[in-house]
Motif scaffolding. Structure first.
Motif: not given
Length: 158
Positions: A91-109
């Protein structure tokens, strides 16, 4: 309806479990073995958050936990319990990667974590069915384990 372990989907679930196990093990062992903590100064808004986690030792604890949870998935030991704990991390990873810092690599993760955790929680969802009761009475953990042992012994006799 076929039992989940008798359907062709069991191979998809097994692949997801093993992929997630190796993902967690590689992430955790990278810290445990090599003591590698990435430079979070270039991670944008997320960098200060993860840097603060590392400063107080929480990041390191999560990495050790990833090794334990990845091993549990790999060895097929306590998978429903491991998935519940992993869901909190995801949940933490999804929130940070999709909403806080949605860079392409983070979006994939973020999407990878969401799909793997969600898919595996659904695949092992039968173990969580009792959690969804509207009204529940106290039921000791050890009584639940005893009930489970008795029901599996009865199934083995037939």
């Amino acid at each position: 309806m076929k039992i989940a372990n008798e359907s062709p989907w069991k191979f998809v679930v097994m692949w997801m479990r093993l992929y997630f196990a190796f993902h967690y093990l590689s992430s955790g062992l990278n810290f445990v073995v090599f003591r590698y903590i990435p430079d979070f100064s270039h991670a944008g808004k997320v960098g200060s958050y993860i840097g603060a986690m590392a400063d107080v030792g929480f990041y390191q604890m999560v990495k050790y936990l990833e090794v334990v949870l990845g091993s549990m998935l790999l060895l097929n030991i306590g998978v429903p319990l491991a998935l519940i704990i992993m869901a909190g991390i995801s949940v933490t990873i999804v929130f940070l990667n999709l909403f806080v810092s949605p860079d392409p690599r983070e979006l994939f993760t973020g999407f990878q974590e969401l799909l793997l955790t969600g898919g595996l929680l659904l695949a092992y969802g039968g173990y969580y069915a009792n959690f969804c009761r509207v009204k529940a009475e106290p039921f000791w953990f050890w009584d639940g384990m005893r009930k489970r042992e008795n029901s599996t012994q009865g199934a083995n006799r037939e």
